[in-house]
Enzyme design. Sequence first.
Site, short mmCIF file in Angstrom:
data_model
loop_
_atom_site.label_atom_id
_atom_site.label_comp_id
_atom_site.label_asym_id
_atom_site.label_seq_id
_atom_site.Cartn_x
_atom_site.Cartn_y
_atom_site.Cartn_z
N ASP A 246 0.82 -1.20 0.00
CA ASP A 246 0.00 0.00 0.00
C ASP A 246 0.86 1.26 0.00
OD1 ASP A 246 0.74 0.62 2.67
OD2 ASP A 246 -0.88 -0.62 3.46
N LYS A 268 -4.32 3.11 -1.13
CA LYS A 268 -5.42 4.06 -1.14
C LYS A 268 -5.06 5.21 -0.21
CE LYS A 268 -8.24 0.80 0.02
NZ LYS A 268 -7.32 -0.32 0.22
#
Length: 476
Positions: A246, A268
Amino acid sequence: MNYFPVFADLNNRPVLVVGGGTIAARKVNLLLKANAEVRITAQKLNAELTALVEQDRIIWIAKEFHGEQIRNVFLVVAATDDEQLNEQVFQVAESRQKLVNVVDDQARCSFIFPSIIDRSPIQVAVSSGGAAPVLARLLREKLEALLPQHLGVMADISGKWRHKVKQQLKTITERRRFWESLFNGRFSRLLKNRQIEAAKKELELQLTKDYQGGSVSLVGAGPGDAGLLTLKGLQEIQQADVVLYDALVSAEILDLVRRDAELIFVGKRAQGRQVAQQETNQLLADLALQGKRVVRLKGGDPFVFGRGGEELEVLAQQGIPFSVVPGITAAIGATAYAGIPLTHRDYAQSAVFVTGHRKADASDIEWQTLARSNQTLVIYMGTLKAATIAQSLQQYGRAASTPVAVISQGTQETQHTQIGTLKNLAELAEKAPTPALIVVGEVVSLHEKLAWFGEDKFAQKRPHFTLDSLRIERVA
């Protein structure tokens, strides 16, 4: 090479140790691990050796050394502080062609004790040939940390299956590929998780040629500093076929991933590129079902506002094996690097972690609980809602003068810590680079005294809180 490395079978073989002190006891314990029949010659024994004699684990044969004691032994160890006695033991052993070790006297050693990494039946010996014992010990410590604990049981199980594997797989190439796949795949992961029976079943399944079994490891990468990645986490990313990472995983940690592993970004952020969580969940399952070793690499700890539980639920529903490697969460790492203790007997008896980024249908926040005094409040992903957070905390009783910190890019070289009060939290958050963490509580007042990381600690003048009144002053 000055010494030829040999592993000796000492099982039930007599070994003579001359000496009864701490050093002798250390050698005796090593020999007992190899099931040697240890005989001791010493004027007196220390408490540890005395206990071993009383337990019938070693034999105290004499107080005085004489040559006949060497006649029927396999090895001889001299571990006394008497140089004359050590020399006598060495000369007698040499004359009878017995292997002898005089502790800490390389010139009087026909064999030496290496530093040992024991994962029986897997063993690794490290030696400098007596030239640099401390260096050999440091190398052993590094290897000890890198070699997983389950290697021994893996070797035990594999040894019991060698004959059956040889019967089923006729060529050396087939067998080599089978074992390589086994040791690097789900079988190894199950043993690592102490699931012995499941691992045995996995081995049996692997002998079915059309079987492919993958697995997923959920790994916490820590708050950013690559040095804070755990040893187990490092082992996982260096064995992975695919790593899904991530946006919070630092470039330094990604550099540690196995070079030929596939890297897939699934990050994200509150603002910016997004990968749907459902898409990530399914991708993890799909890759594992292809027989791949998959690592889901998450910033911080995967179970602290990392949605790790949601991902594992999907894997569990499909019967895909998984494991979890915890990481240092940002609230722990960033505050430590900023010199802000989360608890302190004088200022905070508890710490509360909350997220500023919640599901749309989440229940109302209990602001009254969060606004309590004598506790530290740490807010993840809260900078975009800093104004609301500050207003609500004050509304429920937190003083506007309560110290706050906004820590950006915690534990990394670019870490930046802003100090202020609840009154100007929104202003601080607006200027903060992301990712950022908000800390609210009197412990923030210790930052000026305890900050240790980053050159800006000495280059900038920061607001200073007196510990009694928490009145803001400027350092003159």
